[in-house]
Scaffold this active site. Structure first.
Site, mmCIF file in Angstrom:
data_model
loop_
_atom_site.group_PDB
_atom_site.id
_atom_site.type_symbol
_atom_site.label_atom_id
_atom_site.label_comp_id
_atom_site.label_asym_id
_atom_site.label_seq_id
_atom_site.Cartn_x
_atom_site.Cartn_y
_atom_site.Cartn_z
ATOM 1 N N LEU A 135 0.825 -1.203 0.000
ATOM 2 C CA LEU A 135 0.000 0.000 0.000
ATOM 3 C C LEU A 135 0.861 1.256 0.000
ATOM 4 O O LEU A 135 1.995 1.248 0.478
ATOM 5 C CB LEU A 135 -0.946 -0.022 1.212
ATOM 6 C CG LEU A 135 -1.950 -1.186 1.198
ATOM 7 C CD1 LEU A 135 -2.755 -1.217 2.493
ATOM 8 C CD2 LEU A 135 -2.879 -1.110 -0.013
ATOM 9 N N HIS A 194 5.686 -10.838 9.747
ATOM 10 C CA HIS A 194 6.464 -11.231 8.562
ATOM 11 C C HIS A 194 7.193 -12.545 8.880
ATOM 12 O O HIS A 194 7.807 -12.663 9.938
ATOM 13 C CB HIS A 194 7.475 -10.128 8.225
ATOM 14 C CG HIS A 194 8.286 -10.430 7.011
ATOM 15 N ND1 HIS A 194 7.807 -10.220 5.734
ATOM 16 C CD2 HIS A 194 9.519 -10.969 6.878
ATOM 17 C CE1 HIS A 194 8.726 -10.600 4.864
ATOM 18 N NE2 HIS A 194 9.778 -11.058 5.538
HETATM 19 C C1 GRF Z 1 1.996 -15.448 7.340
HETATM 20 O O1 GRF Z 1 3.154 -16.256 7.334
HETATM 21 C C2 GRF Z 1 2.368 -13.997 7.195
HETATM 22 O O2 GRF Z 1 3.495 -13.626 7.909
HETATM 23 C C3 GRF Z 1 2.633 -13.966 5.712
HETATM 24 O O3 GRF Z 1 1.519 -14.650 5.182
HETATM 25 C C4 GRF Z 1 1.139 -15.664 6.109
HETATM 26 C C5 GRF Z 1 -0.349 -15.515 6.361
HETATM 27 O O4 GRF Z 1 -0.909 -16.708 6.803
HETATM 28 N N1 GRF Z 1 2.861 -12.644 5.206
HETATM 29 P P1 GRF Z 1 -2.487 -16.957 6.856
HETATM 30 O O5 GRF Z 1 -3.069 -16.550 5.523
HETATM 31 O O6 GRF Z 1 -3.033 -16.133 7.986
HETATM 32 O O7 GRF Z 1 -2.627 -18.423 7.131
#
Ligand code: GRF
Length: 181
Positions: free
Chosen positions: A84, A100
């Site tokens: 964004l 992350h």
């Molecule tokens: C997590 O590992 C987050 O850090 C990453 O995407 C994943 C999301 O997992 N950016 P979910 O869709 O909530 O299962």
């Protein structure tokens, strides 16, 4: 709350009794059903293009409009796969968090787990941080290490990292909410 994917982190935030005013998604995804099952309002701000004609600024303004229809103190991103632009930081700057799946500043970007796996690291992890315009580079709030095991694939590794994210992110958000951040 902003999500794009399977919504398992959203499920963890809901189970942790965090007050979630709205879930904004950028595409049809399982996170919608997760929110609906918990009676949390959903705003689908559909991203129309994934190509070079994508108007990121206009899209960000639509996301901010959707958030503004609700009473929001903090914006928590979890697997939201659209970068964004500045309008969201103008509206909620310093009050946007992200989780992350790497130990930042290592392995920034959308393929953090695959990149860590390909690099052959023996330890990776996850980072909860304040999201800023500088991608995956905002102030770090919490981190936890996760071992890479000999039989891992990128998928099994990501699942082990997400198990930690599902515990760590709600903890950090609870602390922020209780401090009336
Ligand atoms: C997590 O590992 C987050 O850090 C990453 O995407 C994943 C999301 O997992 N950016 P979910 O869709 O909530 O299962």
């Amino acid at each position: 709350m902003l999500a794009s994917g399977t919504g398992t982190i959203l499920e963890a935030l809901i189970s942790a009794d965090l007050p979630i005013a709205v879930v904004v998604v950028d595409r049809p995804c399982r996170a919608i059903a997760v929110a609906e099952a918990a009676a949390v309002p959903v705003e689908l701000v559909q991203r129309e293009s994934f190509g070079p004609d994508f108007d990121r600024l206009a899209y960000t303004e639509r996301v901010v409009d959707a958030l503004k229809r609700h009473e929001i103190d903090l914006v928590a991103m979890a697997g939201f796969m659209t970068i964004l632009e500045h309008p969201i930081h103008d509206a909620y700057g310093g009050r946007i968090t992200n989780t992350h799946p790497s130990l930042l500043p290592a392995f920034k970007g959308a393929h953090a787990v695959e990149d860590a796996f390909a690099a052959g690291v023996k330890v990776t992890g996850c980072t909860v941080h304040v999201a800023t315009l500088d991608l995956d580079n905002g102030p770090i709030l919490a981190q936890e290490a996760v071992p890479v095991l000999p039989d891992d694939t990128a998928e099994t590794l990501h699942e082990r990292v997400k198990e930690v994210e599902r515990r760590l992110y709600p903890q950090v958000l609870h602390e922020l909410v209780e401090d009336a951040w």
